[in-house]
Write a protein that holds these residues in place. Structure first.
Motif, PDB file in Angstrom:
ATOM      1  N   ALA A 123       0.826  -1.203   0.000  1.00 45.01           N
ATOM      2  CA  ALA A 123       0.000   0.000   0.000  1.00 45.01           C
ATOM      3  C   ALA A 123       0.864   1.260   0.000  1.00 45.01           C
ATOM      4  O   ALA A 123       0.502   2.264  -0.618  1.00 45.01           O
ATOM      5  N   LEU A 124       1.985   1.187   0.680  1.00 42.06           N
ATOM      6  CA  LEU A 124       2.884   2.340   0.708  1.00 42.06           C
ATOM      7  C   LEU A 124       3.450   2.633  -0.681  1.00 42.06           C
ATOM      8  O   LEU A 124       3.541   3.795  -1.092  1.00 42.06           O
ATOM      9  N   VAL A 125       3.773   1.601  -1.420  1.00 44.69           N
ATOM     10  CA  VAL A 125       4.271   1.781  -2.790  1.00 44.69           C
ATOM     11  C   VAL A 125       3.191   2.409  -3.664  1.00 44.69           C
ATOM     12  O   VAL A 125       3.460   3.326  -4.440  1.00 44.69           O
ATOM     13  N   GLY A 126       1.966   1.927  -3.534  1.00 43.63           N
ATOM     14  CA  GLY A 126       0.863   2.496  -4.302  1.00 43.63           C
ATOM     15  C   GLY A 126       0.616   3.956  -3.956  1.00 43.63           C
ATOM     16  O   GLY A 126       0.374   4.785  -4.830  1.00 43.63           O
ATOM     17  N   ALA A 127       0.683   4.270  -2.663  1.00 46.58           N
ATOM     18  CA  ALA A 127       0.479   5.660  -2.239  1.00 46.58           C
ATOM     19  C   ALA A 127       1.584   6.561  -2.762  1.00 46.58           C
ATOM     20  O   ALA A 127       1.322   7.688  -3.197  1.00 46.58           O
ATOM     21  N   LEU A 128       2.808   6.090  -2.729  1.00 45.06           N
ATOM     22  CA  LEU A 128       3.918   6.903  -3.237  1.00 45.06           C
ATOM     23  C   LEU A 128       3.817   7.102  -4.742  1.00 45.06           C
ATOM     24  O   LEU A 128       4.094   8.194  -5.248  1.00 45.06           O
ATOM     25  N   LEU A 129       3.437   6.068  -5.464  1.00 44.21           N
ATOM     26  CA  LEU A 129       3.324   6.200  -6.917  1.00 44.21           C
ATOM     27  C   LEU A 129       2.206   7.152  -7.323  1.00 44.21           C
ATOM     28  O   LEU A 129       2.338   7.872  -8.316  1.00 44.21           O
ATOM     29  N   THR A 130       1.109   7.164  -6.559  1.00 42.54           N
ATOM     30  CA  THR A 130       0.028   8.086  -6.911  1.00 42.54           C
ATOM     31  C   THR A 130       0.407   9.526  -6.630  1.00 42.54           C
ATOM     32  O   THR A 130      -0.240  10.433  -7.141  1.00 42.54           O
ATOM     33  N   MET A 131       1.433   9.750  -5.843  1.00 42.91           N
ATOM     34  CA  MET A 131       1.912  11.109  -5.618  1.00 42.91           C
ATOM     35  C   MET A 131       3.063  11.459  -6.552  1.00 42.91           C
ATOM     36  O   MET A 131       3.135  12.574  -7.058  1.00 42.91           O
ATOM     37  N   VAL A 132       3.945  10.515  -6.807  1.00 43.18           N
ATOM     38  CA  VAL A 132       5.161  10.800  -7.579  1.00 43.18           C
ATOM     39  C   VAL A 132       4.867  10.962  -9.066  1.00 43.18           C
ATOM     40  O   VAL A 132       5.398  11.872  -9.703  1.00 43.18           O
ATOM     41  N   ILE A 133       4.024  10.130  -9.613  1.00 41.92           N
ATOM     42  CA  ILE A 133       3.773  10.182 -11.064  1.00 41.92           C
ATOM     43  C   ILE A 133       3.121  11.503 -11.478  1.00 41.92           C
ATOM     44  O   ILE A 133       3.619  12.168 -12.395  1.00 41.92           O
ATOM     45  N   PRO A 134       2.017  11.946 -10.844  1.00 42.52           N
ATOM     46  CA  PRO A 134       1.463  13.247 -11.259  1.00 42.52           C
ATOM     47  C   PRO A 134       2.411  14.417 -11.020  1.00 42.52           C
ATOM     48  O   PRO A 134       2.478  15.345 -11.832  1.00 42.52           O
TER      49      PRO A 134
END
Length: 54
Positions: free
Chosen positions: A2-13
């Motif tokens: 879940a932490l990876v998913g949360a970071l990716l949803t912030m980093v990509i945009p």
């Protein structure tokens, strides 16, 4: 996971905005940034069938 998913949803945009900020002039970038919530609302209403409640 879940932490990876949360970071990716912030980093990509954020990285896409930085890329666009470097490539576009100030006015088009500001216009696109200002219309972003409107586009998100339109996708929610027309594609996801979510409506605002009073």
């Amino acid at each position: 996971m879940a932490l990876v998913g949360a970071l990716l949803t912030m980093v990509i945009p954020f990285s896409l905005e930085l890329f666009a900020m470097n490539r576009l002039r100030a006015l088009p970038f500001a216009l696109i940034s200002a219309l972003d919530p409107t586009l998100a609302s339109a996708v929610g209403v027309f594609d996801l069938h979510q409506f605002f409640q009073r």
